[in-house]
Motif scaffolding. Structure first.
Motif, PDB file in Angstrom:
ATOM      1  N   LEU A  16     -16.391  -9.046 -10.533  1.00 19.04           N
ATOM      2  CA  LEU A  16     -16.739  -8.032  -9.544  1.00 19.04           C
ATOM      3  C   LEU A  16     -18.189  -7.583  -9.718  1.00 19.04           C
ATOM      4  N   HIS A  17     -18.774  -7.085  -8.636  1.00 18.06           N
ATOM      5  CA  HIS A  17     -20.103  -6.475  -8.719  1.00 18.06           C
ATOM      6  C   HIS A  17     -20.056  -5.371  -9.784  1.00 18.06           C
ATOM      7  N   PRO A  18     -21.107  -5.194 -10.577  1.00 18.39           N
ATOM      8  CA  PRO A  18     -21.101  -4.182 -11.631  1.00 18.39           C
ATOM      9  C   PRO A  18     -20.727  -2.777 -11.153  1.00 18.39           C
ATOM     10  N   GLN A  19     -21.146  -2.415  -9.939  1.00 18.21           N
ATOM     11  CA  GLN A  19     -20.796  -1.090  -9.437  1.00 18.21           C
ATOM     12  C   GLN A  19     -19.308  -0.980  -9.114  1.00 18.21           C
ATOM     13  N   LEU A  20     -18.708  -2.087  -8.659  1.00 15.24           N
ATOM     14  CA  LEU A  20     -17.266  -2.090  -8.440  1.00 15.24           C
ATOM     15  C   LEU A  20     -16.527  -2.054  -9.769  1.00 15.24           C
ATOM     16  N   GLN A  21     -17.075  -2.733 -10.780  1.00 22.28           N
ATOM     17  CA  GLN A  21     -16.458  -2.669 -12.103  1.00 22.28           C
ATOM     18  C   GLN A  21     -16.424  -1.228 -12.607  1.00 22.28           C
ATOM     19  N   ALA A 135     -10.983 -10.805  -7.144  1.00 24.01           N
ATOM     20  CA  ALA A 135     -12.443 -10.783  -7.027  1.00 24.01           C
ATOM     21  C   ALA A 135     -12.868 -11.931  -6.122  1.00 24.01           C
ATOM     22  N   GLU A 136     -13.651 -11.619  -5.086  1.00 25.46           N
ATOM     23  CA  GLU A 136     -14.152 -12.622  -4.157  1.00 25.46           C
ATOM     24  C   GLU A 136     -15.436 -13.262  -4.710  1.00 25.46           C
ATOM     25  N   PRO A 137     -15.804 -14.438  -4.193  1.00 23.17           N
ATOM     26  CA  PRO A 137     -17.000 -15.123  -4.706  1.00 23.17           C
ATOM     27  C   PRO A 137     -18.277 -14.289  -4.658  1.00 23.17           C
ATOM     28  N   ASP A 138     -18.385 -13.366  -3.688  1.00 22.63           N
ATOM     29  CA  ASP A 138     -19.599 -12.555  -3.564  1.00 22.63           C
ATOM     30  C   ASP A 138     -19.554 -11.284  -4.418  1.00 22.63           C
ATOM     31  N   GLY A 139     -18.518 -11.137  -5.259  1.00 27.11           N
ATOM     32  CA  GLY A 139     -18.409  -9.967  -6.116  1.00 27.11           C
ATOM     33  C   GLY A 139     -17.667  -8.801  -5.500  1.00 27.11           C
ATOM     34  N   SER A 140     -17.191  -8.975  -4.262  1.00 30.38           N
ATOM     35  CA  SER A 140     -16.415  -7.918  -3.618  1.00 30.38           C
ATOM     36  C   SER A 140     -14.962  -7.978  -4.099  1.00 30.38           C
ATOM     37  N   LEU A 141     -14.200  -6.969  -3.759  1.00 31.15           N
ATOM     38  CA  LEU A 141     -12.811  -6.854  -4.183  1.00 31.15           C
ATOM     39  C   LEU A 141     -11.895  -6.936  -2.972  1.00 31.15           C
ATOM     40  N   LEU A 142     -10.885  -7.795  -3.057  1.00 26.15           N
ATOM     41  CA  LEU A 142      -9.862  -7.911  -2.024  1.00 26.15           C
ATOM     42  C   LEU A 142      -8.552  -7.390  -2.596  1.00 26.15           C
ATOM     43  N   ILE A 143      -7.966  -6.415  -1.909  1.00 24.89           N
ATOM     44  CA  ILE A 143      -6.665  -5.858  -2.297  1.00 24.89           C
ATOM     45  C   ILE A 143      -5.670  -6.208  -1.189  1.00 24.89           C
ATOM     46  N   SER A 144      -4.597  -6.892  -1.550  1.00 24.98           N
ATOM     47  CA  SER A 144      -3.593  -7.328  -0.577  1.00 24.98           C
ATOM     48  C   SER A 144      -2.241  -6.729  -0.940  1.00 24.98           C
ATOM     49  N   SER A 145      -1.531  -6.244   0.077  1.00 25.80           N
ATOM     50  CA  SER A 145      -0.217  -5.648  -0.172  1.00 25.80           C
ATOM     51  C   SER A 145       0.867  -6.715  -0.143  1.00 25.80           C
ATOM     52  N   GLY A 146       1.949  -6.420  -0.860  1.00 23.58           N
ATOM     53  CA  GLY A 146       3.112  -7.294  -0.880  1.00 23.58           C
ATOM     54  C   GLY A 146       4.312  -6.578  -0.296  1.00 23.58           C
ATOM     55  N   GLU A 147       5.425  -6.643  -1.005  1.00 25.69           N
ATOM     56  CA  GLU A 147       6.673  -6.069  -0.518  1.00 25.69           C
ATOM     57  C   GLU A 147       6.614  -4.548  -0.474  1.00 25.69           C
ATOM     58  N   HIS A 148       7.230  -3.978   0.578  1.00 26.65           N
ATOM     59  CA  HIS A 148       7.334  -2.526   0.720  1.00 26.65           C
ATOM     60  C   HIS A 148       8.775  -2.093   0.443  1.00 26.65           C
ATOM     61  N   ARG A 149       8.912  -0.922  -0.179  1.00 29.21           N
ATOM     62  CA  ARG A 149      10.240  -0.386  -0.464  1.00 29.21           C
ATOM     63  C   ARG A 149      10.295   1.088  -0.073  1.00 29.21           C
ATOM     64  N   PHE A 150      11.464   1.528   0.406  1.00 29.53           N
ATOM     65  CA  PHE A 150      11.671   2.924   0.785  1.00 29.53           C
ATOM     66  C   PHE A 150      12.673   3.544  -0.180  1.00 29.53           C
ATOM     67  N   ARG A 151      12.323   4.715  -0.738  1.00 32.08           N
ATOM     68  CA  ARG A 151      13.188   5.401  -1.693  1.00 32.08           C
ATOM     69  C   ARG A 151      13.390   6.846  -1.269  1.00 32.08           C
ATOM     70  N   GLU A 152      14.629   7.274  -1.186  1.00 33.59           N
ATOM     71  CA  GLU A 152      14.974   8.664  -0.893  1.00 33.59           C
ATOM     72  C   GLU A 152      16.354   8.925  -1.495  1.00 33.59           C
ATOM     73  N   GLY A 153      16.411   9.737  -2.561  1.00 37.34           N
ATOM     74  CA  GLY A 153      17.684   9.970  -3.232  1.00 37.34           C
ATOM     75  C   GLY A 153      18.273   8.648  -3.710  1.00 37.34           C
TER      76      GLY A 153
END
Length: 226
Positions: A16-21, A135-153
């Motif tokens: 990652l870019h140093p500032q992102l680190q 970490a992308e080749p240009d030093g940027s950060l990619l965050i990807s979501s996966g499975e979602h869950r719902f919790r109530e009681g």
């Protein structure tokens, strides 16, 4: 001890870019919190049929029901230990929209196996999703979501693809302006783009032992289930 983000990314973190680190090193080990202040160039939504769902989400500080351009924006990333003894980092975003500010709250913890980040959404953490950091080749950060869950009681269910969505967050650092850039897009597999925003901000860092966690930043209810 290291930040939860470095722990989940391993050696990829060093790409990652140093500032992102530095930004994603906030945690109990560094004793630092990060506050970003800037402007969202654009906040957008999909079709008008989404408005009731987005409005409902605002009752628990999930998503933002309004669109806008050049919207002042703050993001607070503060580490603390939650009720269950887990290191947690807040991702509380406040959008200064006409008619009053709107918040989009999330709290992130490392999964029990250390292979992903758990993202608990809203004031009561009823929604949880898996996040994967790259970490992308240009030093940027990619965050990807996966499975979602719902919790109530006693309820603990996976959110079906038909009504669920995937999110992609890209963060980068622009050396020419000394600003972080962020782009967020939430998409449903069947209905297309639902919600997103893009803009830039500057970051400041504070000592958590001196400043602590301000009132109202932690959720009302915390969820133990991963």
């Amino acid at each position: 001890m290291t930040s939860i983000f470095r722990a989940v990314m391993g050696t990829d973190f060093d790409r990652l870019h140093p500032q992102l680190q530095r930004r994603f090193s906030v945690g109990l080990s560094t004793g630092e919190a990060c506050t970003g202040q800037g402007v969202m160039d654009r906040i957008w939504h999909g079709g008008p049929w989404l408005k009731p769902f987005l409005t409902l989400g605002t009752t628990r500080n999930i998503l933002v029901p309004r669109t806008g351009r050049n919207v002042p924006f703050t993001i607070e990333n503060v580490p603390y230990v939650d009720t269950y003894g887990r290191e947690t980092v807040t991702f509380v975003r406040t959008f200064d929209l006409p008619g009053g500010p709107r918040r989009f709250d999330a709290q992130m913890v490392l999964s029990p196996k250390g292979d992903r980040i758990l993202d608990y959404l809203g004031t009561h953490q009823h929604l949880a999703t898996d996040l994967h950091f790259t970490a992308e080749p240009d030093g940027s950060l990619l965050i990807s979501s996966g499975e979602h869950r719902f919790r109530e009681g006693p309820v603990d269910v996976r959110v079906p693809e038909l009504i669920g969505a995937t999110a992609q967050v890209r963060e980068s650092y622009d050396d020419s302006t000394a600003r972080f850039r962020i782009q967020v897009q939430v998409v449903n597999r069947y209905f297309g783009p639902l919600f997103g925003y893009e803009g830039s901000f500057k970051a400041t860092y504070t000592n958590t032992q001196r400043c602590g966690v301000r009132p109202g930043l932690r959720p009302v209810r915390e969820e133990s289930r991963a």
